[in-house]
Scaffold this motif. Structure first.
Motif, PDB file in Angstrom:
ATOM      1  N   LYS A 108      12.812  11.676  -0.941  1.00 31.23           N
ATOM      2  CA  LYS A 108      12.970  11.582  -0.046  1.00 31.23           C
ATOM      3  C   LYS A 108      12.821  10.035   0.892  1.00 31.23           C
ATOM      4  O   LYS A 108      13.029   9.250   1.512  1.00 31.23           O
ATOM      5  N   ARG A 109      11.103   9.826   0.760  1.00 39.70           N
ATOM      6  CA  ARG A 109      10.022   8.671   0.889  1.00 39.70           C
ATOM      7  C   ARG A 109      11.075   7.736   0.562  1.00 39.70           C
ATOM      8  O   ARG A 109      10.438   6.211   0.936  1.00 39.70           O
ATOM      9  N   PHE A 110      11.604   7.399  -0.785  1.00 41.45           N
ATOM     10  CA  PHE A 110      11.970   6.319  -1.253  1.00 41.45           C
ATOM     11  C   PHE A 110      13.029   6.058  -0.913  1.00 41.45           C
ATOM     12  O   PHE A 110      13.433   4.518   0.018  1.00 41.45           O
ATOM     13  N   GLN A 111      13.855   7.368  -0.463  1.00 44.42           N
ATOM     14  CA  GLN A 111      15.115   7.005  -0.117  1.00 44.42           C
ATOM     15  C   GLN A 111      15.495   6.264   1.513  1.00 44.42           C
ATOM     16  O   GLN A 111      15.933   4.819   1.740  1.00 44.42           O
ATOM     17  N   TYR A 112      14.110   6.675   2.171  1.00 44.44           N
ATOM     18  CA  TYR A 112      13.590   6.689   3.155  1.00 44.44           C
ATOM     19  C   TYR A 112      13.898   4.762   3.768  1.00 44.44           C
ATOM     20  O   TYR A 112      14.162   4.578   4.476  1.00 44.44           O
ATOM     21  N   LEU A 113      12.567   4.480   2.481  1.00 39.46           N
ATOM     22  CA  LEU A 113      12.128   2.741   2.939  1.00 39.46           C
ATOM     23  C   LEU A 113      13.611   1.835   1.991  1.00 39.46           C
ATOM     24  O   LEU A 113      13.385   0.918   1.753  1.00 39.46           O
ATOM     25  N   GLY A 114      14.814   2.734   1.612  1.00 39.62           N
ATOM     26  CA  GLY A 114      15.465   1.873   0.717  1.00 39.62           C
ATOM     27  C   GLY A 114      15.823   1.804   0.099  1.00 39.62           C
ATOM     28  O   GLY A 114      16.209   0.486  -1.027  1.00 39.62           O
ATOM     29  N   TYR A 115      14.666   1.998  -1.318  1.00 40.10           N
ATOM     30  CA  TYR A 115      14.720   1.898  -2.454  1.00 40.10           C
ATOM     31  C   TYR A 115      16.233   3.530  -3.242  1.00 40.10           C
ATOM     32  O   TYR A 115      16.655   4.402  -2.857  1.00 40.10           O
ATOM     33  N   GLN A 116      16.609   2.618  -4.660  1.00 43.36           N
ATOM     34  CA  GLN A 116      17.805   3.331  -4.875  1.00 43.36           C
ATOM     35  C   GLN A 116      17.104   4.441  -6.222  1.00 43.36           C
ATOM     36  O   GLN A 116      16.751   3.878  -7.219  1.00 43.36           O
ATOM     37  N   VAL A 117      16.960   6.429  -6.023  1.00 41.86           N
ATOM     38  CA  VAL A 117      16.220   6.336  -6.552  1.00 41.86           C
ATOM     39  C   VAL A 117      17.035   6.733  -8.267  1.00 41.86           C
ATOM     40  O   VAL A 117      16.007   6.955  -8.964  1.00 41.86           O
ATOM     41  N   ASP A 118      18.212   6.479  -7.765  1.00 39.33           N
ATOM     42  CA  ASP A 118      18.794   6.829  -9.644  1.00 39.33           C
ATOM     43  C   ASP A 118      19.532   6.114 -10.475  1.00 39.33           C
ATOM     44  O   ASP A 118      20.456   6.040 -10.720  1.00 39.33           O
ATOM     45  N   THR A 119      18.910   4.845  -9.593  1.00 35.53           N
ATOM     46  CA  THR A 119      18.957   3.152 -10.535  1.00 35.53           C
ATOM     47  C   THR A 119      18.730   3.402 -11.881  1.00 35.53           C
ATOM     48  O   THR A 119      16.734   3.047 -11.922  1.00 35.53           O
TER      49      THR A 119
ATOM     50  N   ARG B 129       0.670  -1.057   0.233  1.00 32.33           N
ATOM     51  CA  ARG B 129       0.069  -0.036  -0.205  1.00 32.33           C
ATOM     52  C   ARG B 129       0.952   0.724   0.023  1.00 32.33           C
ATOM     53  O   ARG B 129       0.734   2.450  -0.516  1.00 32.33           O
ATOM     54  N   ILE B 130       1.471   1.401   0.730  1.00 35.20           N
ATOM     55  CA  ILE B 130       2.526   2.433   0.848  1.00 35.20           C
ATOM     56  C   ILE B 130       3.452   3.111  -0.698  1.00 35.20           C
ATOM     57  O   ILE B 130       3.519   3.415  -0.493  1.00 35.20           O
ATOM     58  N   LYS B 131       3.919   1.333  -1.086  1.00 36.34           N
ATOM     59  CA  LYS B 131       4.945   1.394  -2.158  1.00 36.34           C
ATOM     60  C   LYS B 131       3.535   2.156  -3.230  1.00 36.34           C
ATOM     61  O   LYS B 131       4.113   3.078  -4.442  1.00 36.34           O
ATOM     62  N   GLY B 132       2.848   1.216  -3.585  1.00 31.25           N
ATOM     63  CA  GLY B 132       1.726   1.939  -4.011  1.00 31.25           C
ATOM     64  C   GLY B 132       1.288   3.525  -4.123  1.00 31.25           C
ATOM     65  O   GLY B 132       1.253   4.264  -4.928  1.00 31.25           O
ATOM     66  N   GLU B 133       1.122   3.964  -2.842  1.00 27.29           N
ATOM     67  CA  GLU B 133       1.073   5.329  -2.958  1.00 27.29           C
ATOM     68  C   GLU B 133       1.884   6.133  -3.048  1.00 27.29           C
ATOM     69  O   GLU B 133       2.057   7.145  -4.019  1.00 27.29           O
ATOM     70  N   LEU B 134       3.018   5.924  -3.033  1.00 25.78           N
ATOM     71  CA  LEU B 134       4.491   6.942  -3.545  1.00 25.78           C
ATOM     72  C   LEU B 134       4.649   6.343  -5.111  1.00 25.78           C
ATOM     73  O   LEU B 134       4.802   7.390  -5.326  1.00 25.78           O
TER      74      LEU B 134
END
Length: 660
Positions: free
Chosen positions: A401-412, A380-385
Motif C-alpha cells: 500500500k505504501r508503494f502504491q501511495y507513492l505511485g509505483y505499480q506493485v504488480d509490474t 531514503r523513503i524508497k530505500g526504507e521500503l
C-alpha cells in the motif's frame, strides 16, 4: 653608457637603480637625471594613506591617490624615454612595470600585452605581487570590499597614457586588500572600456568640493535606484522558489528584469535553462580550444580555480555569435553545481547587473538544494521500503500500500539489478570521499535512465552495493536481452566512473514487488560469480547458474573454484601449456555417457586418438572414470569451471547424444 648618458639600446628588464640614480651624499642629494629624488618608507606612506582616508573619506582619498599616481607615471614615462634608447617601442612600455619593481613598490609582472598603435588598441594584463599599498591598507584597515592599490593603478594609467598617446585606464580586478590571493590588473583605452569605466573616469578629474558633492549626490541617487531594482528582483526570485517553478522561470525573471539573455548551465556547461538568445555550448567549445584564445581560456579556468564571478568576451565562430558574458558559479555545500550567465552582444555590465546575477546564483543554489533534498528524501523513503521488502517479518500488504501511495505499480514484472563496487576500507580518507561520490553517480545514472524512459525509479544502496528494480517492459524497449543491456550499462558506468571494478548480478523476472526479496537473493548469488569473472564477464544472470545455485546456497564461490581446480587443475595447466583439448575431450566424454565412439565422432578424432587422450587424462588427474562417484565429481568440477568462465567450448554447438 657614459654617466647618465644614453645607452646604445636598452631592454626594460635591464633597468636597475644604478642606471637611474646619481647619489651625492656630501650634499645630501639624489638625482634622477636632473630631477631631485628622495627616499621614503612604506610605513610613512601607510600613515599618510590612513590620515587621508580618515580626513577625506575613502572615495575622496582614493581620487587623490589615483591622481597622484597618474602624474608620477606620466612623469616617469617622459623621463625614461629621454634617458634611454629603447630596443623597441614595447620595451619603453614595459619599463613602467619594471620601475614599479625596482623602486620597491611592488613586483609587477605583465602576463599579456597586445598593443597596436595603428588600430588604436591597447590591452595590458598582469599581476602585482607584494603590493606595499595593499600591505599598508591591511595594517590600518580591515579588508575592503573593492581593490585598494590606488597609486599603483594611477601610475600604470599615467605611464601607459604618455606612452600610447591616448588615455589608458587601469582597473584592479583582484586585490589582496579585499581578500584575493594576488593583485591582478587590466589596462585598456577609455574607448575600449566603454560604459564599464564611466564611473571610474570621474576619479581622474580635478574637481572642486561643490562638484564632488554634486557627484556624491548623483551616486547616492544611482545607488538608491540600484537598491530599488535589486529589492524588486529579489522578491520576484524568492517567489519563484517558494512556488517551486524551477530554473527556467528564474532565467526568465532575471532576463526580463535586466533586458538581456540568461543561461543556466550544468558544471559541464550543458544548457539547463535559458532566456533570450543563447548560444548553446559556447563556453564548452572555448574550454576545448575550438574557439577563442589562451587569454579567454585562462579567464574560464579562473572560474573553476577561484569559484568567483568572471567576465569574458566570447568570440564568434561557426554558428556561435560574439558576445560578452558574465558567469557566476552556483555553489551548493561548497561544490559547484552549475553556472548562471548574463549575455550581451553589445555594451558592458553595470553594478546592478552584477549584483542581480550574484543574487540569482544564490537563488539557483537554493533551488538546487531543494531539488537535492527532495531527491535524497525520496531515495531514503524508497530505500526504507525496499528494506521492508527484505524483512521476512514485514506485513507485505502494508508495504504494498505504501508503494502504491507513492505511485509505483506493485504488480509490474521486473528484474532486480545489483551493482557492486570494491569498498573503501579506510574511513575518513579522500578515497572514501571519492568512493561515496562514485556511488552517488551510479545511483543518479541508473535513476536518470529509467526516468527519461518514463518509469519511476526504485534504486537504493546497501553497503557497497547499489540495487534497483528494472521493469521488464523497459528492457524490452531497449531491444536487447537483459544480459546484453546489463553489459551496455557496465560499459557506460566504466566510462562515467573511470573505473573497472563494477560488477552486476541480475535476477530472474519477478512478477510482483512481493517477489523482490527472492530476486534480490538471486542477484546477490549471481554477483558473487560475476565478481570472480570480473575480467572476462562482469555481468552474470541468475538463470545462467543452473543447478549450481543449490551449491551456492551452501558454499562460497571461492570454495567452488578451489574444488574444481583441485580436480582438474593439472588438465587446465596442461592444455594451456601444450595448446591441447583434454578438458574439452573430458567434457564431451562425460556428456556422451562415457561412450568412446560417440565422443570420437563429436570431437572428430580417431578411436585410437580418443584412447590416447583418455589415458593421458587418467594419468594427469589420477581419476578412474569407471567409478560413478568420480564421474559425478568430475562433471561437477567441469560445470563450475564453465560457469566461472575458466574454460570455454568451441563456438559451434556440438551434436548431442540424441543426434546420433
Amino acid at each position: 653608457m657614459t654617466s647618465m648618458g644614453r645607452m646604445d639600446t636598452t631592454k626594460a628588464n635591464e633597468l636597475s637603480l644604478r642606471h637611474l640614480l646619481r647619489f651625492y651624499p656630501q650634499q645630501g642629494e639624489i638625482f634622477l637625471k636632473d630631477r631631485r629624488m628622495v627616499i621614503s618608507s612604506a610605513d610613512a606612506w601607510g600613515v599618510l594613506r590612513h590620515d587621508l582616508i580618515a580626513a577625506l573619506g575613502t572615495e575622496r582619498a582614493k581620487r587623490f591617490l589615483l591622481r597622484y599616481g597618474w602624474h608620477c607615471g606620466r612623469n616617469d614615462a617622459r623621463n625614461l624615454k629621454e634617458m634611454f634608447d629603447w630596443e623597441s617601442d614595447i620595451e619603453w612600455l614595459l619599463a613602467g612595470p619594471q620601475m614599479h619593481t625596482i623602486s620597491g613598490n611592488v613586483f609587477s609582472r605583465a602576463t599579456s600585452v597586445e598593443v597596436n598603435r595603428e588600430q588604436g588598441s591597447f590591452y595590458l594584463e598582469g599581476t602585482w605581487e607584494n603590493s606595499y599599498e595593499a600591505e599598508q591598507h591591511l595594517l590600518h584597515f580591515p579588508k575592503h570590499h573593492e581593490p585598494v592599490c590606488y597609486m599603483l593603478a594611477g601610475y600604470a594609467g599615467g605611464y601607459s597614457t604618455e606612452y600610447f598617446g591616448k588615455k589608458v585606464v587601469y582597473k584592479e580586478v583582484e586585490c589582496v586588500g579585499k581578500g584575493d590571493k594576488v593583485c591582478r590588473f587590466i589596462g585598456k583605452t577609455v574607448e575600449e572600456w566603454g560604459d564599464e569605466i564611466l564611473e571610474e573616469l570621474a576619479d581622474y578629474e580635478d574637481e572642486n568640493l561643490a562638484d564632488e558633492l554634486d557627484l556624491a549626490y548623483q551616486r547616492i541617487e544611482k545607488q538608491q535606484h540600484i537598491m530599488s531594482i535589486g529589492m524588486s528582483l529579489s522578491q520576484k526570485l524568492t517567489q519563484v522558489v517558494l512556488q517551486g517553478k524551477g530554473l527556467s522561470t528564474i532565467a526568465q525573471v532575471l532576463g526580463e528584469s535586466l533586458s538581456c539573455s540568461v543561461v543556466v548551465e550544468s558544471p559541464e556547461f550543458e544548457t539547463i535553462a535559458g532566456y533570450g538568445r543563447v548560444p548553446h555550448g559556447a563556453v564548452r567549445a572555448l574550454r576545448c580550444g575550438e574557439i577563442g584564445g589562451a587569454r579567454e581560456r585562462a579567464v574560464i579556468q579562473r572560474l573553476f580555480d577561484e569559484q568567483q564571478t568572471i567576465q569574458v568576451d566570447m568570440p564568434a565562430c561557426g554558428g556561435l555569435y560574439a558576445h560578452r558574458r558574465v558567469i557566476a558559479p552556483i555553489m551548493v555545500k561548497n561544490q559547484v553545481r552549475g553556472f548562471i550567465s548574463l549575455l550581451k552582444e553589445e555594451g558592458s555590465f553595470g553594478q546592478i547587473e552584477l549584483m542581480s546575477l550574484e543574487r540569482a546564483a544564490s537563488v539557483c543554489a537554493l533551488q538546487k538544494l531543494n531539488e537535492q533534498t527532495v531527491i535524497e528524501t525520496e531515495q531514503r523513503i524508497k530505500g526504507e521500503l525496499l528494506a521492508e521488502l527484505l524483512n521476512k517479518d514485514a506485513d507485505m500488504s502494508v508495504v504494498m500500500k505504501r508503494f502504491q501511495y507513492l505511485g509505483y505499480q506493485v504488480d509490474t514484472p521486473h528484474y532486480v539489478f545489483v551493482f557492486q563496487m570494491d569498498p573503501c576500507e579506510r574511513e575518513g580518507t579522500y578515497e572514501e570521499i571519492v568512493y561515496m561520490e562514485r556511488r552517488t553517480h551510479l545511483i543518479d545514472f541508473l535513476s536518470s535512465k529509467l526516468e527519461r524512459a518514463g518509469y519511476r525509479a526504485l534504486v537504493s544502496t546497501q553497503l557497497n552495493r547499489v540495487y534497483g528494480l528494472i521493469p521488464a517492459a523497459y528492457i524490452e524497449q531497449q531491444k536487447l536481452s537483459v544480459e546484453a543491456y546489463g553489459g551496455y550499462l557496465i560499459t557506460q558506468l566504466n566510462e562515467l566512473l573511470d573505473s573497472r571494478d563494477v560488477v552486476l548480478g541480475i535476477s530472474n523476472v519477478c512478477q510482483t514487488l512481493a517477489m523482490f526479496a527472492r530476486g534480490y537473493q538471486e542477484a546477490i548469488q549471481a554477483i558473487e560469480i560475476a565478481r570472480l569473472k570480473k575480467q572476462t564477464c562482469p555481468v552474470v544472470r541468475f538463470a545462467e547458474l543452473g543447478h549450481l545455485t543449490l551449491l551456492l546456497n551452501a558454499r562460497h564461490p571461492e570454495e567452488l573454484e578451489a574444488f574444481a581446480y583441485g580436480k582438474l587443475g593439472m588438465l587446465h595447466t596442461y592444455d594451456e601449456k601444450n595448446e591441447s583439448e583434454l578438458i574439452k575431450t573430458l567434457y564431451y566424454y562425460i556428456e556422451n555417457e562415457c561412450n568412446l565412439h560417440k565422443t570420437a565422432r563429436v570431437m572428430n578424432v580417431s578411436i585410437s586418438g580418443m584412447r590416447y587422450r583418455l589415458r593421458r587424462i587418467q594419468e594427469l588427474t589420477g581419476t578412474d572414470l569407471t567409478i560413478s562417484c568420480n564421474r559425478f565429481e568430475t562433471q561437477l568440477a567441469l560445470e563450475i569451471l564453465f560457469v566461472l568462465g575458466k574454460i570455454s567450448l568451441s563456438p559451434t554447438e556440438p551434436a548431442t547424444t540424441s543426434d546420433w
